[in-house]
Enzyme design. Sequence first.
Site, PDB file in Angstrom:
ATOM      1  N   ASP A 145       1.474 -36.233  21.811  1.00  0.00           N
ATOM      2  CA  ASP A 145       0.046 -36.006  21.576  1.00  0.00           C
ATOM      3  C   ASP A 145      -0.720 -37.210  22.105  1.00  0.00           C
ATOM      4  OD1 ASP A 145      -2.379 -35.138  20.685  1.00  0.00           O
ATOM      5  OD2 ASP A 145      -1.942 -35.425  18.544  1.00  0.00           O
ATOM      6  N   ASP A 200      -3.737 -31.876  25.890  1.00  0.00           N
ATOM      7  CA  ASP A 200      -3.241 -33.209  25.533  1.00  0.00           C
ATOM      8  C   ASP A 200      -2.063 -33.185  24.570  1.00  0.00           C
ATOM      9  OD1 ASP A 200      -4.682 -32.466  23.235  1.00  0.00           O
ATOM     10  OD2 ASP A 200      -5.014 -34.561  22.742  1.00  0.00           O
ATOM     11  N   GLU A 201      -1.417 -32.058  24.439  1.00  0.00           N
ATOM     12  CA  GLU A 201      -0.376 -31.939  23.422  1.00  0.00           C
ATOM     13  C   GLU A 201       0.712 -30.990  23.905  1.00  0.00           C
ATOM     14  OE1 GLU A 201      -0.745 -30.545  19.054  1.00  0.00           O
ATOM     15  OE2 GLU A 201      -2.739 -30.970  19.793  1.00  0.00           O
TER      16      GLU A 201
HETATM   17 MG   LIG Z   1      -4.520 -35.635  20.873  1.00  0.00          MG
END
Ligand SMILES: [Mg+2]
Length: 366
Positions: A11, A106-107
Amino acid sequence: MKNQRKIIHIDMDAFYASIEQRDNPELRGKPVVVGGNPQGRGVVATCSYEARKYGIHSAMPCKTAYKRCPYAIFVRPRFEVYKQVSYEIRNIFHKYTDLVEPLSFDEAYLDVTENKLNIKYATEIAKLIKKEIYEKTGLTASAGVSYNKFLAKLASDYNKPNGLTIIREDNTQSFLDNLPISKFFGVGKVTQKVLHNLGIKTGYDLRQLDVNELESIFKNRGYLFYQLSRGIDHRPVEPHRERKSIGAETTLIENLDIEDEKLINILDELCEEVADRANYLKKRGKTVVLKVKYGDFTQITRSMSVNNPISSHEDIRTNIYNLFKNIEHNHQDIRLIGVTLSNLINEEVTNITFFEYIKSIESEKK
Ligand SMILES: [Mg+2]
Protein backbone atom coordinates in the site's frame (compact mmCIF):
# COMPACT_ATOMS: atom_id res chain seq x y z
CA MET A 1 2.26 -25.41 8.87
CA LYS A 2 1.15 -27.21 5.77
CA ASN A 3 1.48 -25.53 2.39
CA GLN A 4 1.03 -22.12 3.87
CA ARG A 5 0.57 -19.36 1.34
CA LYS A 6 2.83 -16.32 1.27
CA ILE A 7 0.83 -13.16 0.66
CA ILE A 8 2.09 -9.59 0.52
CA HIS A 9 -0.11 -6.51 0.57
CA ILE A 10 1.58 -3.37 -0.70
CA ASP A 11 0.00 0.00 0.00
CA MET A 12 1.60 3.24 -1.14
CA ASP A 13 1.79 5.92 1.55
CA ALA A 14 -0.51 8.90 0.92
CA PHE A 15 -0.04 8.12 -2.76
CA TYR A 16 -1.36 11.20 -4.61
CA ALA A 17 -0.13 13.64 -1.98
CA SER A 18 3.33 12.04 -1.91
CA ILE A 19 3.59 12.36 -5.69
CA GLU A 20 2.66 16.05 -5.44
CA GLN A 21 5.27 16.57 -2.72
CA ARG A 22 7.85 14.69 -4.77
CA ASP A 23 7.22 16.83 -7.86
CA ASN A 24 6.96 20.15 -6.05
CA PRO A 25 9.57 20.68 -3.31
CA GLU A 26 7.59 23.62 -1.92
CA LEU A 27 4.92 21.20 -0.75
CA ARG A 28 7.28 19.02 1.25
CA GLY A 29 6.73 18.93 4.99
CA LYS A 30 3.44 20.79 4.60
CA PRO A 31 -0.22 19.82 4.94
CA VAL A 32 -1.23 19.03 1.36
CA VAL A 33 -4.74 18.12 0.30
CA VAL A 34 -5.27 16.61 -3.13
CA GLY A 35 -8.86 17.28 -4.15
CA GLY A 36 -11.15 20.03 -5.31
CA ASN A 37 -11.55 23.64 -4.42
CA PRO A 38 -11.67 24.17 -0.62
CA GLN A 39 -14.93 26.11 -1.07
CA GLY A 40 -16.49 23.71 -3.54
CA ARG A 41 -18.43 20.46 -3.38
CA GLY A 42 -15.49 18.14 -3.98
CA VAL A 43 -13.99 15.65 -1.57
CA VAL A 44 -10.43 14.97 -0.44
CA ALA A 45 -8.82 12.33 -2.68
CA THR A 46 -5.70 11.95 -0.54
CA CYS A 47 -3.84 14.16 1.89
CA SER A 48 -0.29 14.25 3.18
CA TYR A 49 0.63 12.93 6.61
CA GLU A 50 1.14 16.51 7.76
CA ALA A 51 -2.53 17.20 6.88
CA ARG A 52 -3.69 14.05 8.67
CA LYS A 53 -2.44 15.54 11.94
CA TYR A 54 -5.28 18.05 11.63
CA GLY A 55 -7.85 15.29 11.34
CA ILE A 56 -8.15 15.54 7.57
CA HIS A 57 -8.73 12.26 5.73
CA SER A 58 -9.74 11.02 2.30
CA ALA A 59 -13.40 11.21 1.25
CA MET A 60 -13.92 14.16 3.62
CA PRO A 61 -15.58 17.20 1.98
CA CYS A 62 -12.91 19.74 1.00
CA LYS A 63 -14.86 22.41 2.90
CA THR A 64 -14.45 20.43 6.13
CA ALA A 65 -10.76 19.91 5.42
CA TYR A 66 -10.37 23.65 4.97
CA LYS A 67 -12.09 24.31 8.30
CA ARG A 68 -9.78 21.87 10.07
CA CYS A 69 -6.68 23.42 8.58
CA PRO A 70 -7.00 26.73 6.69
CA TYR A 71 -3.25 26.66 6.04
CA ALA A 72 -3.44 23.42 4.09
CA ILE A 73 -2.37 23.64 0.47
CA PHE A 74 -5.10 22.39 -1.87
CA VAL A 75 -3.80 20.78 -5.04
CA ARG A 76 -5.81 19.57 -8.01
CA PRO A 77 -5.26 15.91 -8.83
CA ARG A 78 -3.16 14.85 -11.83
CA PHE A 79 -4.54 11.39 -12.45
CA GLU A 80 -2.48 10.82 -15.59
CA VAL A 81 0.69 11.13 -13.51
CA TYR A 82 -0.66 8.87 -10.75
CA LYS A 83 -1.62 6.26 -13.30
CA GLN A 84 1.85 6.34 -14.81
CA VAL A 85 3.47 5.80 -11.41
CA SER A 86 0.99 3.03 -10.74
CA TYR A 87 2.17 1.20 -13.87
CA GLU A 88 5.81 1.55 -12.83
CA ILE A 89 4.98 -0.02 -9.48
CA ARG A 90 2.95 -2.76 -11.12
CA ASN A 91 5.95 -3.66 -13.27
CA ILE A 92 8.07 -4.10 -10.16
CA PHE A 93 5.51 -6.52 -8.70
CA HIS A 94 5.56 -8.61 -11.86
CA LYS A 95 9.28 -9.22 -11.55
CA TYR A 96 8.40 -11.46 -8.62
CA THR A 97 5.01 -12.91 -9.47
CA ASP A 98 2.16 -12.65 -11.92
CA LEU A 99 -0.33 -13.34 -9.16
CA VAL A 100 -0.93 -9.64 -8.56
CA GLU A 101 -4.38 -8.40 -7.65
CA PRO A 102 -4.60 -4.61 -7.79
CA LEU A 103 -7.19 -3.06 -5.49
CA SER A 104 -6.65 0.45 -6.77
CA PHE A 105 -3.87 2.60 -8.21
CA ASP A 106 -1.86 2.36 -5.03
CA GLU A 107 -2.65 -1.00 -3.48
CA ALA A 108 -2.24 -4.64 -4.47
CA TYR A 109 -2.06 -8.18 -3.17
CA LEU A 110 0.74 -10.43 -4.33
CA ASP A 111 0.88 -14.19 -3.90
CA VAL A 112 4.58 -15.04 -3.75
CA THR A 113 4.25 -18.62 -2.51
CA GLU A 114 5.84 -19.59 -5.81
CA ASN A 115 7.84 -16.68 -7.16
CA LYS A 116 9.89 -16.04 -10.27
CA LEU A 117 13.13 -15.51 -8.33
CA ASN A 118 12.68 -18.50 -6.04
CA ILE A 119 13.13 -16.37 -2.96
CA LYS A 120 12.23 -18.36 0.11
CA TYR A 121 10.98 -15.63 2.42
CA ALA A 122 8.10 -13.32 1.55
CA THR A 123 9.56 -10.74 3.92
CA GLU A 124 12.69 -10.63 1.80
CA ILE A 125 10.58 -9.98 -1.31
CA ALA A 126 8.61 -7.27 0.49
CA LYS A 127 11.87 -5.53 1.42
CA LEU A 128 13.16 -5.72 -2.15
CA ILE A 129 9.90 -4.36 -3.54
CA LYS A 130 9.85 -1.45 -1.10
CA LYS A 131 13.44 -0.64 -1.94
CA GLU A 132 12.88 -0.77 -5.67
CA ILE A 133 9.72 1.33 -5.48
CA TYR A 134 11.69 3.95 -3.59
CA GLU A 135 14.59 3.88 -6.04
CA LYS A 136 12.38 4.07 -9.13
CA THR A 137 9.71 6.48 -7.96
CA GLY A 138 11.08 8.26 -4.88
CA LEU A 139 7.97 7.15 -2.98
CA THR A 140 7.49 4.98 0.07
CA ALA A 141 5.15 2.05 0.45
CA SER A 142 4.00 0.06 3.44
CA ALA A 143 4.00 -3.70 3.20
CA GLY A 144 2.18 -6.41 5.08
CA VAL A 145 3.29 -10.01 4.95
CA SER A 146 1.17 -12.93 6.05
CA TYR A 147 -0.47 -16.16 4.93
CA ASN A 148 -3.78 -14.72 3.72
CA LYS A 149 -5.20 -11.53 2.25
CA PHE A 150 -7.11 -10.35 5.31
CA LEU A 151 -4.03 -10.54 7.53
CA ALA A 152 -1.63 -9.13 4.93
CA LYS A 153 -3.82 -6.05 4.53
CA LEU A 154 -4.12 -5.56 8.27
CA ALA A 155 -0.34 -5.86 8.48
CA SER A 156 0.38 -3.19 5.87
CA ASP A 157 -1.97 -0.84 7.69
CA TYR A 158 -0.36 -1.50 11.05
CA ASN A 159 2.72 0.64 10.68
CA LYS A 160 2.45 3.47 8.19
CA PRO A 161 4.24 5.17 6.50
CA ASN A 162 7.14 3.14 5.19
CA GLY A 163 6.31 0.15 7.38
CA LEU A 164 6.88 -3.55 7.06
CA THR A 165 4.80 -5.77 9.32
CA ILE A 166 4.70 -9.53 9.40
CA ILE A 167 1.86 -11.53 10.87
CA ARG A 168 2.85 -15.14 11.42
CA GLU A 169 0.59 -17.95 12.40
CA ASP A 170 1.94 -17.88 15.95
CA ASN A 171 1.26 -14.18 16.49
CA THR A 172 -2.02 -13.98 14.54
CA GLN A 173 -4.33 -14.57 17.46
CA SER A 174 -2.78 -11.99 19.76
CA PHE A 175 -2.71 -9.48 16.90
CA LEU A 176 -6.41 -10.02 16.13
CA ASP A 177 -7.45 -10.15 19.77
CA ASN A 178 -6.10 -6.65 20.32
CA LEU A 179 -7.61 -5.24 17.16
CA PRO A 180 -10.58 -2.83 17.38
CA ILE A 181 -13.57 -4.43 15.60
CA SER A 182 -13.78 -1.49 13.18
CA LYS A 183 -10.66 -2.90 11.52
CA PHE A 184 -12.36 -6.17 10.61
CA PHE A 185 -13.38 -6.67 7.01
CA GLY A 186 -17.13 -6.18 6.69
CA VAL A 187 -17.57 -4.09 9.83
CA GLY A 188 -18.99 -0.73 8.85
CA LYS A 189 -20.51 1.94 11.05
CA VAL A 190 -23.85 0.19 11.56
CA THR A 191 -22.28 -3.17 12.41
CA GLN A 192 -19.83 -1.45 14.70
CA LYS A 193 -22.72 0.07 16.62
CA VAL A 194 -24.46 -3.30 16.94
CA LEU A 195 -21.23 -4.85 18.23
CA HIS A 196 -20.54 -2.00 20.64
CA ASN A 197 -24.05 -2.33 22.05
CA LEU A 198 -23.24 -5.96 22.76
CA GLY A 199 -20.09 -4.86 24.54
CA ILE A 200 -17.88 -6.14 21.73
CA LYS A 201 -14.98 -3.81 21.09
CA THR A 202 -12.02 -5.98 20.11
CA GLY A 203 -11.22 -9.10 18.16
CA TYR A 204 -10.97 -10.91 21.46
CA ASP A 205 -14.55 -9.97 22.37
CA LEU A 206 -15.73 -11.03 18.92
CA ARG A 207 -14.05 -14.41 19.26
CA GLN A 208 -16.01 -15.14 22.45
CA LEU A 209 -19.25 -15.43 20.45
CA ASP A 210 -19.90 -18.85 19.00
CA VAL A 211 -20.88 -19.29 15.40
CA ASN A 212 -24.60 -19.74 16.15
CA GLU A 213 -24.76 -16.53 18.14
CA LEU A 214 -22.94 -14.69 15.36
CA GLU A 215 -25.26 -16.06 12.69
CA SER A 216 -28.34 -15.17 14.66
CA ILE A 217 -27.11 -11.57 14.93
CA PHE A 218 -25.45 -11.07 11.54
CA LYS A 219 -27.09 -13.74 9.33
CA ASN A 220 -24.69 -14.83 6.61
CA ARG A 221 -21.98 -12.44 7.75
CA GLY A 222 -21.83 -14.25 11.08
CA TYR A 223 -19.71 -17.06 9.75
CA LEU A 224 -17.36 -14.59 8.07
CA PHE A 225 -16.81 -12.81 11.39
CA TYR A 226 -16.30 -16.16 13.09
CA GLN A 227 -13.54 -16.99 10.62
CA LEU A 228 -11.91 -13.56 10.53
CA SER A 229 -11.67 -13.34 14.31
CA ARG A 230 -9.57 -16.53 14.05
CA GLY A 231 -7.49 -15.27 11.14
CA ILE A 232 -9.06 -17.62 8.60
CA ASP A 233 -9.39 -16.31 5.03
CA HIS A 234 -9.19 -18.64 2.03
CA ARG A 235 -9.77 -16.04 -0.70
CA PRO A 236 -7.20 -16.49 -3.46
CA VAL A 237 -5.20 -13.63 -4.98
CA GLU A 238 -7.03 -13.09 -8.26
CA PRO A 239 -5.08 -11.26 -10.96
CA HIS A 240 -7.84 -10.61 -13.47
CA ARG A 241 -10.90 -10.63 -11.40
CA GLU A 242 -13.69 -8.85 -13.16
CA ARG A 243 -16.66 -8.81 -10.93
CA LYS A 244 -20.04 -8.35 -12.53
CA SER A 245 -21.97 -7.63 -9.37
CA ILE A 246 -21.80 -7.51 -5.60
CA GLY A 247 -24.76 -8.99 -3.82
CA ALA A 248 -25.97 -10.03 -0.40
CA GLU A 249 -29.15 -11.83 0.47
CA THR A 250 -30.65 -13.51 3.43
CA THR A 251 -33.31 -16.09 4.07
CA LEU A 252 -35.39 -14.82 6.94
CA ILE A 253 -35.57 -16.82 10.13
CA GLU A 254 -39.37 -16.65 9.85
CA ASN A 255 -41.44 -15.39 6.95
CA LEU A 256 -42.35 -11.77 7.45
CA ASP A 257 -45.27 -9.65 6.35
CA ILE A 258 -44.28 -7.03 3.82
CA GLU A 259 -45.31 -4.29 6.28
CA ASP A 260 -43.14 -5.69 9.05
CA GLU A 261 -40.59 -3.06 9.99
CA LYS A 262 -37.99 -5.71 10.70
CA LEU A 263 -37.65 -6.01 6.93
CA ILE A 264 -36.44 -2.44 6.68
CA ASN A 265 -33.68 -3.12 9.20
CA ILE A 266 -32.62 -6.29 7.42
CA LEU A 267 -32.57 -4.47 4.09
CA ASP A 268 -30.47 -1.76 5.68
CA GLU A 269 -27.95 -4.36 6.87
CA LEU A 270 -27.78 -5.93 3.44
CA CYS A 271 -27.20 -2.50 1.88
CA GLU A 272 -24.38 -1.92 4.33
CA GLU A 273 -22.79 -5.24 3.53
CA VAL A 274 -22.91 -4.53 -0.20
CA ALA A 275 -21.51 -1.02 0.33
CA ASP A 276 -18.67 -2.29 2.52
CA ARG A 277 -17.70 -4.86 -0.05
CA ALA A 278 -17.95 -2.39 -2.94
CA ASN A 279 -15.74 0.05 -1.08
CA TYR A 280 -13.28 -2.64 -0.16
CA LEU A 281 -13.05 -3.71 -3.81
CA LYS A 282 -13.00 -0.07 -4.97
CA LYS A 283 -16.02 -0.58 -7.19
CA ARG A 284 -19.10 1.44 -7.85
CA GLY A 285 -22.28 0.39 -9.58
CA LYS A 286 -24.95 1.99 -11.70
CA THR A 287 -27.74 -0.46 -10.98
CA VAL A 288 -29.28 -1.65 -7.74
CA VAL A 289 -31.35 -4.80 -7.70
CA LEU A 290 -33.85 -5.85 -5.06
CA LYS A 291 -34.77 -9.51 -4.90
CA VAL A 292 -37.76 -10.76 -3.01
CA LYS A 293 -38.81 -14.37 -2.61
CA TYR A 294 -42.26 -15.02 -1.22
CA GLY A 295 -43.50 -17.78 1.05
CA ASP A 296 -44.69 -19.77 -1.96
CA PHE A 297 -41.19 -19.51 -3.48
CA THR A 298 -42.22 -17.21 -6.28
CA GLN A 299 -39.57 -14.61 -6.78
CA ILE A 300 -39.43 -11.10 -8.15
CA THR A 301 -36.54 -8.76 -8.86
CA ARG A 302 -36.82 -5.03 -9.27
CA SER A 303 -33.99 -2.82 -10.37
CA MET A 304 -33.22 0.78 -11.05
CA SER A 305 -30.25 2.51 -12.58
CA VAL A 306 -28.63 5.81 -11.75
CA ASN A 307 -26.50 8.06 -13.91
CA ASN A 308 -23.62 8.43 -11.51
CA PRO A 309 -22.24 5.16 -10.16
CA ILE A 310 -22.79 4.72 -6.44
CA SER A 311 -21.15 2.72 -3.67
CA SER A 312 -22.08 4.33 -0.37
CA HIS A 313 -24.38 2.70 2.13
CA GLU A 314 -26.73 5.71 2.01
CA ASP A 315 -26.99 5.79 -1.78
CA ILE A 316 -27.65 2.08 -2.06
CA ARG A 317 -30.20 2.22 0.73
CA THR A 318 -32.11 5.16 -0.76
CA ASN A 319 -32.55 3.31 -4.04
CA ILE A 320 -33.35 -0.03 -2.47
CA TYR A 321 -35.98 1.53 -0.17
CA ASN A 322 -37.58 3.14 -3.21
CA LEU A 323 -37.76 -0.19 -4.96
CA PHE A 324 -39.07 -1.89 -1.85
CA LYS A 325 -41.81 0.72 -1.34
CA ASN A 326 -43.18 -0.04 -4.77
CA ILE A 327 -43.31 -3.81 -4.82
CA GLU A 328 -46.76 -5.26 -5.03
CA HIS A 329 -48.56 -6.76 -2.06
CA ASN A 330 -49.64 -10.18 -3.23
CA HIS A 331 -50.84 -11.38 0.16
CA GLN A 332 -47.79 -13.53 0.58
CA ASP A 333 -45.26 -13.25 3.36
CA ILE A 334 -41.63 -12.76 2.41
CA ARG A 335 -39.10 -15.51 2.99
CA LEU A 336 -35.94 -14.07 1.40
CA ILE A 337 -34.64 -10.66 0.46
CA GLY A 338 -31.50 -9.66 -1.39
CA VAL A 339 -29.65 -6.55 -2.50
CA THR A 340 -27.27 -6.42 -5.45
CA LEU A 341 -25.16 -3.67 -6.92
CA SER A 342 -24.40 -4.33 -10.58
CA ASN A 343 -23.23 -2.63 -13.75
CA LEU A 344 -19.98 -2.18 -11.87
CA ILE A 345 -17.31 0.26 -12.75
CA ASN A 346 -13.75 -0.41 -11.78
CA GLU A 347 -11.73 2.73 -11.20
CA GLU A 348 -8.74 0.79 -12.40
CA VAL A 349 -10.03 -0.23 -15.80
CA THR A 350 -12.24 2.54 -17.04
CA ASN A 351 -11.21 5.61 -15.11
CA ILE A 352 -14.81 6.71 -15.19
CA THR A 353 -14.70 7.58 -11.54
CA PHE A 354 -11.69 9.74 -12.08
CA PHE A 355 -13.18 11.22 -15.17
CA GLU A 356 -16.29 12.18 -13.26
CA TYR A 357 -14.21 13.43 -10.41
CA ILE A 358 -12.34 15.73 -12.75
CA LYS A 359 -15.63 16.81 -14.28
CA SER A 360 -16.95 17.73 -10.87
CA ILE A 361 -13.84 19.78 -10.24
CA GLU A 362 -14.13 21.42 -13.65
CA SER A 363 -17.73 22.35 -12.99
CA GLU A 364 -16.66 24.03 -9.77
CA LYS A 365 -14.46 26.37 -11.71
CA LYS A 366 -17.39 27.76 -13.70
MG1 LIG B 1 -2.44 3.94 0.11
